[in-house]
Design a protein around this motif. Structure first.
Motif, PDB file in Angstrom:
ATOM      1  N   ASN A  31       9.628  12.525   4.572  1.00  0.00           N
ATOM      2  CA  ASN A  31      10.894  12.285   5.023  1.00  0.00           C
ATOM      3  C   ASN A  31      11.057  11.540   6.362  1.00  0.00           C
ATOM      4  OD1 ASN A  31      12.052  13.361   2.757  1.00  0.00           O
ATOM      5  ND2 ASN A  31      12.155  15.408   3.556  1.00  0.00           N
ATOM      6  N   ILE A  32      10.018  12.032   7.260  1.00  0.00           N
ATOM      7  CA  ILE A  32      10.185  11.303   8.658  1.00  0.00           C
ATOM      8  C   ILE A  32       9.642   9.853   8.417  1.00  0.00           C
ATOM      9  CG2 ILE A  32       9.050  11.326  10.949  1.00  0.00           C
ATOM     10  CD1 ILE A  32       8.692  14.251  10.596  1.00  0.00           C
ATOM     11  N   ILE A  33       8.549   9.514   7.611  1.00  0.00           N
ATOM     12  CA  ILE A  33       8.242   8.068   7.274  1.00  0.00           C
ATOM     13  C   ILE A  33       9.516   7.341   6.875  1.00  0.00           C
ATOM     14  CG2 ILE A  33       6.704   6.630   6.369  1.00  0.00           C
ATOM     15  CD1 ILE A  33       4.769   8.977   6.221  1.00  0.00           C
ATOM     16  N   SER A  34      10.032   7.871   5.968  1.00  0.00           N
ATOM     17  CA  SER A  34      11.132   7.211   5.244  1.00  0.00           C
ATOM     18  C   SER A  34      12.242   6.836   6.387  1.00  0.00           C
ATOM     19  CB  SER A  34      11.684   7.818   4.165  1.00  0.00           C
ATOM     20  OG  SER A  34      12.635   7.313   3.520  1.00  0.00           O
ATOM     21  N   ASN A  35      12.644   7.673   7.270  1.00  0.00           N
ATOM     22  CA  ASN A  35      13.622   7.845   8.039  1.00  0.00           C
ATOM     23  C   ASN A  35      13.338   6.985   9.119  1.00  0.00           C
ATOM     24  OD1 ASN A  35      15.823   9.209   6.660  1.00  0.00           O
ATOM     25  ND2 ASN A  35      14.489  10.825   6.695  1.00  0.00           N
ATOM     26  N   ALA A  36      12.098   6.883   9.529  1.00  0.00           N
ATOM     27  CA  ALA A  36      11.695   5.993  10.957  1.00  0.00           C
ATOM     28  C   ALA A  36      11.574   4.618  10.170  1.00  0.00           C
ATOM     29  CB  ALA A  36      10.043   6.249  11.033  1.00  0.00           C
ATOM     30  N   TRP A  37      11.678   4.048   9.342  1.00  0.00           N
ATOM     31  CA  TRP A  37      11.835   2.566   8.601  1.00  0.00           C
ATOM     32  C   TRP A  37      13.295   2.602   8.401  1.00  0.00           C
ATOM     33  CZ3 TRP A  37       8.730  -1.577   8.108  1.00  0.00           C
ATOM     34  CH2 TRP A  37       7.121  -1.415   8.521  1.00  0.00           C
ATOM     35  N   GLY A  38      14.005   3.692   7.810  1.00  0.00           N
ATOM     36  CA  GLY A  38      15.278   3.370   7.534  1.00  0.00           C
ATOM     37  C   GLY A  38      16.218   3.317   8.722  1.00  0.00           C
ATOM     38  N   ILE A  39      16.173   4.288   9.519  1.00  0.00           N
ATOM     39  CA  ILE A  39      16.864   4.264  10.876  1.00  0.00           C
ATOM     40  C   ILE A  39      16.445   3.305  11.700  1.00  0.00           C
ATOM     41  CG2 ILE A  39      17.791   5.631  12.815  1.00  0.00           C
ATOM     42  CD1 ILE A  39      17.425   8.130  10.806  1.00  0.00           C
ATOM     43  N   GLY A  40      15.171   2.762  11.699  1.00  0.00           N
ATOM     44  CA  GLY A  40      14.822   1.758  12.412  1.00  0.00           C
ATOM     45  C   GLY A  40      15.459   0.519  12.384  1.00  0.00           C
ATOM     46  N   GLY A  41      16.085   0.322  10.956  1.00  0.00           N
ATOM     47  CA  GLY A  41      16.817  -0.675  10.582  1.00  0.00           C
ATOM     48  C   GLY A  41      17.988  -1.004  11.502  1.00  0.00           C
ATOM     49  N   ILE A  76       2.393   7.971  13.302  1.00  0.00           N
ATOM     50  CA  ILE A  76       1.999   9.332  13.547  1.00  0.00           C
ATOM     51  C   ILE A  76       2.199  10.425  12.488  1.00  0.00           C
ATOM     52  CG2 ILE A  76       2.982  11.532  15.055  1.00  0.00           C
ATOM     53  CD1 ILE A  76       3.715   9.252  16.976  1.00  0.00           C
ATOM     54  N   SER A  77       3.333  10.265  11.655  1.00  0.00           N
ATOM     55  CA  SER A  77       3.442  10.979  10.466  1.00  0.00           C
ATOM     56  C   SER A  77       2.502  10.606   9.408  1.00  0.00           C
ATOM     57  CB  SER A  77       4.900  10.834   9.877  1.00  0.00           C
ATOM     58  OG  SER A  77       5.853  11.084  10.899  1.00  0.00           O
ATOM     59  N   ILE A  78       2.134   9.389   9.088  1.00  0.00           N
ATOM     60  CA  ILE A  78       1.116   8.970   8.251  1.00  0.00           C
ATOM     61  C   ILE A  78      -0.383   9.961   8.522  1.00  0.00           C
ATOM     62  CG2 ILE A  78      -0.548   7.365   7.122  1.00  0.00           C
ATOM     63  CD1 ILE A  78       2.004   5.433   7.368  1.00  0.00           C
ATOM     64  N   ALA A  79      -0.638   9.611   9.827  1.00  0.00           N
ATOM     65  CA  ALA A  79      -1.726  10.589  10.102  1.00  0.00           C
ATOM     66  C   ALA A  79      -1.902  11.912  10.320  1.00  0.00           C
ATOM     67  CB  ALA A  79      -2.123   9.965  11.702  1.00  0.00           C
ATOM     68  N   SER A  80      -0.451  12.403  10.316  1.00  0.00           N
ATOM     69  CA  SER A  80      -0.601  13.984  10.270  1.00  0.00           C
ATOM     70  C   SER A  80      -0.580  14.359   8.774  1.00  0.00           C
ATOM     71  CB  SER A  80       0.916  14.353  10.854  1.00  0.00           C
ATOM     72  OG  SER A  80       0.908  13.918  12.145  1.00  0.00           O
ATOM     73  N   LEU A 108       8.144   1.445  18.546  1.00  0.00           N
ATOM     74  CA  LEU A 108       8.255   2.853  18.769  1.00  0.00           C
ATOM     75  C   LEU A 108       8.760   3.513  17.314  1.00  0.00           C
ATOM     76  CD1 LEU A 108       9.935   3.288  22.044  1.00  0.00           C
ATOM     77  CD2 LEU A 108       7.583   3.958  21.672  1.00  0.00           C
ATOM     78  N   ALA A 109       9.728   2.971  16.573  1.00  0.00           N
ATOM     79  CA  ALA A 109      10.212   3.460  15.469  1.00  0.00           C
ATOM     80  C   ALA A 109       8.876   3.656  14.323  1.00  0.00           C
ATOM     81  CB  ALA A 109      11.288   2.670  14.754  1.00  0.00           C
ATOM     82  N   ILE A 110       8.437   2.633  14.457  1.00  0.00           N
ATOM     83  CA  ILE A 110       7.080   2.377  13.383  1.00  0.00           C
ATOM     84  C   ILE A 110       5.843   3.292  14.026  1.00  0.00           C
ATOM     85  CG2 ILE A 110       5.461   0.858  12.145  1.00  0.00           C
ATOM     86  CD1 ILE A 110       8.600   0.345  11.789  1.00  0.00           C
ATOM     87  N   MET A 111       6.055   3.483  15.188  1.00  0.00           N
ATOM     88  CA  MET A 111       4.895   4.443  15.698  1.00  0.00           C
ATOM     89  C   MET A 111       5.101   5.748  15.407  1.00  0.00           C
ATOM     90  SD  MET A 111       3.229   4.619  19.597  1.00  0.00           S
ATOM     91  CE  MET A 111       4.603   5.407  20.395  1.00  0.00           C
ATOM     92  N   ILE A 112       6.476   6.177  15.085  1.00  0.00           N
ATOM     93  CA  ILE A 112       6.764   7.707  14.660  1.00  0.00           C
ATOM     94  C   ILE A 112       6.325   7.681  13.216  1.00  0.00           C
ATOM     95  CG2 ILE A 112       8.682   9.123  13.968  1.00  0.00           C
ATOM     96  CD1 ILE A 112      10.130   7.726  16.391  1.00  0.00           C
ATOM     97  N   SER A 113       6.325   6.534  12.522  1.00  0.00           N
ATOM     98  CA  SER A 113       5.902   6.564  10.974  1.00  0.00           C
ATOM     99  C   SER A 113       4.291   6.694  10.919  1.00  0.00           C
ATOM    100  CB  SER A 113       6.460   5.275  10.447  1.00  0.00           C
ATOM    101  OG  SER A 113       5.659   5.100   8.951  1.00  0.00           O
ATOM    102  N   PHE A 119       0.840  -1.356  -0.178  1.00  0.00           N
ATOM    103  CA  PHE A 119       0.044  -0.021   0.098  1.00  0.00           C
ATOM    104  C   PHE A 119       0.989   1.201   0.176  1.00  0.00           C
ATOM    105  CE2 PHE A 119      -3.313  -2.856   1.263  1.00  0.00           C
ATOM    106  CZ  PHE A 119      -4.516  -2.433   0.720  1.00  0.00           C
ATOM    107  N   HIS A 120       2.042   1.272   0.512  1.00  0.00           N
ATOM    108  CA  HIS A 120       2.955   2.400   0.716  1.00  0.00           C
ATOM    109  C   HIS A 120       3.049   3.153  -0.597  1.00  0.00           C
ATOM    110  CE1 HIS A 120       5.124   5.349   3.423  1.00  0.00           C
ATOM    111  NE2 HIS A 120       6.048   5.138   2.496  1.00  0.00           N
ATOM    112  N   SER A 121       3.590   2.636  -1.492  1.00  0.00           N
ATOM    113  CA  SER A 121       4.061   2.843  -2.687  1.00  0.00           C
ATOM    114  C   SER A 121       2.697   3.411  -3.621  1.00  0.00           C
ATOM    115  CB  SER A 121       4.738   1.926  -3.654  1.00  0.00           C
ATOM    116  OG  SER A 121       3.965   0.920  -3.851  1.00  0.00           O
ATOM    117  N   GLN A 122       1.593   2.900  -3.163  1.00  0.00           N
ATOM    118  CA  GLN A 122       0.384   3.533  -3.862  1.00  0.00           C
ATOM    119  C   GLN A 122       0.307   4.881  -3.538  1.00  0.00           C
ATOM    120  OE1 GLN A 122      -2.933   0.849  -3.665  1.00  0.00           O
ATOM    121  NE2 GLN A 122      -1.681  -0.930  -3.709  1.00  0.00           N
TER     122      GLN A 122
END
Length: 228
Positions: free
Chosen positions: A139-149, A111-115, A104-109, A35-38
């Motif tokens: 950018n926050i969504i991308s980096n939450a997943w990226g740095i969450g790595g 929050i950003s999607i909802a915002s 918590l990292a995914i929760m940041i994502s 769904f994300h890329s859609q």
């Protein structure tokens, strides 16, 4: 008889752990990979804004799937702790805590999607302002997943170490999981160091193999008795 009862309880705990882990995997695949890329188009906040407005129901499904990832990740961490705490308390605590950091990292994502959805459907007059805000949230969504790595990799270390040391699951399962953790850490560091490495995505392949093997083993076999 007591040992038999304890083993049955451990197998039940292992299968519940596997069920939460499977939910996390399914919601992650659907949410982030399908769904994300859609909705969120990399490098194109204007198109992303259009998608957020015109595909609101798809965005809400994406958001709910992010909630599912957060909840199932947290519960997987808790049940892994419950499964291993009696024999490997320190490793179990580490596994549980680092798994919670993942949530918590995914929760940041989330929050950003909802915002982003709220901004897209708000009464802010200038489209330029909306685009800038959407770009920031993207950018926050991308980096939450990226740095969450970093912690996606770190939580695999205690998991794999427990499997190797206990021998209550296949030893090679533990080794592949540890290798997957190393792959996640190296992949994240390479990406944020700005190094152009074409095979970077393949570094996390052992983690994918190990995690799905772990899910299958937990659901089908549970956990071996201590003396096997």
């Amino acid at each position: 008889m007591v040992g038999n009862t304890e083993q049955k309880q451990l197998i039940k705990t292992a299968r519940i752990t596997g069920a939460w882990y499977l939910m996390m995997a399914i919601s992650g695949i659907l949410g982030f990979m399908v769904f994300h890329s859609q909705i969120f188009v990399s490098g194109n906040p204007e198109q992303t804004l259009t998608n957020l407005i015109e595909l609101e129901s798809t965005v809400r499904i994406r958001l709910l799937l992010e909630f599912a990832i957060v909840i199932s990740q947290a519960l997987t961490a808790i049940w892994f702790y419950k499964l291993f705490k009696d024999s490997y308390e320190w490793e179990a605590w580490t596994l549980g805590i680092w798994g919670m950091v993942n949530a918590l990292a995914i929760m940041i994502s989330a929050i950003s999607i909802a915002s982003a959805l709220g901004v897209a459907n708000s009464d802010i007059g200038a489209m330029e302002d909306k685009v800038l805000l959407i770009q920031g949230f993207q950018n926050i969504i991308s980096n939450a997943w990226g740095i969450g790595g970093l912690f996606f990799g770190l939580w695999l270390f205690p998991m794999g170490c427990i499997v190797i040391k206990s021998k209550r699951m296949p030893v090679w399962l533990g080794r592949i999981i540890v290798l997957g953790g190393i792959g996640y850490l190296i992949s994240t560091l390479i990406h944020y160091a700005g190094i152009d490495f074409s095979f970077n995505n393949f570094l996390t392949l052992p983690a994918t193999i190990g995690e799905f093997w772990m899910i299958g083993y937990l659901l089908i076999f549970g956990i071996r008795p201590m003396n096997e």
